[in-house]
Design an enzyme around this catalytic site. Structure first.
Site, short mmCIF file in Angstrom:
data_model
loop_
_atom_site.label_atom_id
_atom_site.label_comp_id
_atom_site.label_asym_id
_atom_site.label_seq_id
_atom_site.Cartn_x
_atom_site.Cartn_y
_atom_site.Cartn_z
CG ASP A 171 -72.81 73.67 77.35
OD1 ASP A 171 -72.83 72.89 76.39
OD2 ASP A 171 -73.18 74.85 77.25
CE1 TYR A 293 -73.10 77.67 71.73
CE2 TYR A 293 -74.81 78.93 72.85
CZ TYR A 293 -74.16 77.73 72.62
OH TYR A 293 -74.56 76.59 73.27
CG HIS A 346 -73.68 68.13 77.06
ND1 HIS A 346 -72.34 68.40 76.93
CD2 HIS A 346 -74.31 69.32 76.96
CE1 HIS A 346 -72.16 69.70 76.74
NE2 HIS A 346 -73.35 70.28 76.77
#
Length: 369
Positions: A171, A293, A346
């Site tokens: 990630d 982000y 994940h």
């Protein structure tokens, strides 16, 4: 205390914060039930109600505190920001330093179940909380993008006295490990990723192979169905931060959805999920974590090619399964690639710690022999 000092850290969440959480959970106001028979509209209300009830009546945050305080937590200031990290040394004199990097909505807690096995296999572990996450400081000015975090981690490893080390991430951790690989800070020998940074801009061939087409379809489904959080956090992290910082139910649902969608059912316990939710809640880091982000969205979306040794582990339930040809095009010294792992997704280290450790050990043999 000098700016280069490394100081021990102990968690100090006051009792009043725990009581405040219970009070808020007792007064929670939820929307009506979803109209769909599945989770296509988000976390089903019944699932969330069960989690919130356990959070209020059965979950023990203090138990996590005790576990973390026994491991060895520290903080140091780098580039004007306080960075929190675990530092656990192996008893083996020939141990290899390993930097473990987390993502969102995970945290440094993702790696807890791997600490014992990895140190026994001969790794000194450094596990930081990203700026704006967990017990690291929250940036107060813009600019803390993955490249700046990568620079800070290079400083961290030098400050700890490591002149030769490996870095691993998935990630955001994969993005930052990749940026470290591009920068080649002194001492970094190789990186390992279980979610390559190039998946946002894959190195597609002129005539995609069946594996490439499958990966592209996986990416398309993710963007179509599961990327709402990503759009919000890269465009309006402050606005969503108000809701998540004020409402424990909102913070829980925001994170719980990802554990439900991205991990195989039954692989994570309620306590493991609530450990992460509680960390975000008690540190008030919903907005500061989401801003990463926003920071990344201001950087050019280009493929980062690497020349240092790289390893890639493709877990079967990952959001997008990396084709080997993509890894070969991006990583010019691909030492290790494994897409035949029996389980994991994940949150690989949290879901399948034994398999994750085996991947790290196998990769390290290709670069430390």
């Amino acid at each position: 205390m000098t700016t280069n000092s490394v100081t021990p850290f102990r968690i100090d969440i006051p009792d009043s914060a725990l009581e405040d959480l219970k009070d808020r959970l007792a007064r929670v106001r939820l929307p009506g039930r979803e109209t769909a028979p599945d989770s296509s509209q988000g976390v089903p209300r019944e699932r969330l109600e069960e989690l919130l009830d356990y959070w209020a009546t059965g979950y023990d945050w203090r138990e996590l505190e005790r576990q973390l305080d026994e491991l060895g937590q520290f903080r140091t200031t780098i580039d004007g920001l306080g960075i929190h990290f675990l530092h656990v040394r192996s008893p083996r004199p020939d141990a290899t330093p390993l930097l473990l990097l987390h993502g969102w909505p995970g945290s440094f807690l993702e790696f807890l179940k791997t600490i014992g096995p990895l140190t026994e296999h001969g790794f000194h572990l450094v596990i930081p909380s990203m700026p704006g996450y967990g017990f690291s400081d929250q940036p107060t000015t813009p600019g803390w993008d993955p490249d700046r975090i990568a620079r800070a981690y290079g400083v961290l490893m030098r400050r700890l006295g490591y002149d030769s080390y490996l870095a691993q991430g998935g990630d955001w951790g994969g993005v930052i490990a990749t940026r470290m690989g591009a920068r080649r800070p002194a001492g970094l020998r190789a990186i390992h990723v279980n979610f390559p940074a190039f998946l946002a801009a894959p190195p597609i061939g002129d005539d995609p192979t069946p594996e490439e087409r499958d990966a592209l379809e996986q990416g398309r489904r993710f963007l179509t169905v599961q990327s709402g959080y990503h759009v919000i956090q890269r465009t309006r992290p402050q606005t969503i931060g108000y809701a998540l910082t004020d409402s424990p139910a909102g913070q829980a649902a925001w994170i719980y959805e990802k554990f439900l969608d991205w991990a195989r059912p039954g692989t994570l316990t309620r306590d493991e999920i609530l450990d992460h939710i509680s960390l975000y809640w008690f540190t008030g880091t919903a907005a500061s974590a989401a801003r990463l982000y926003w920071e990344q969205a201001r950087q050019p979306l280009t493929l980062t090619e690497l020349d240092l040794p790289v390893g890639v582990s493709v877990f079967p339930d990952e959001l997008t399964r990396t084709p080997r040809v993509w890894a070969e095009r991006a990583y010019h010294d691909l030492r290790y690639f494994n897409d035949d792992i029996p389980a994991g997704g994940h949150f690989a280290a949290l879901e399948q710690p034994q398999l994750f450790v085996e991947e790290i050990v196998r990769f390290s043999r290709t670069v430390t022999a």
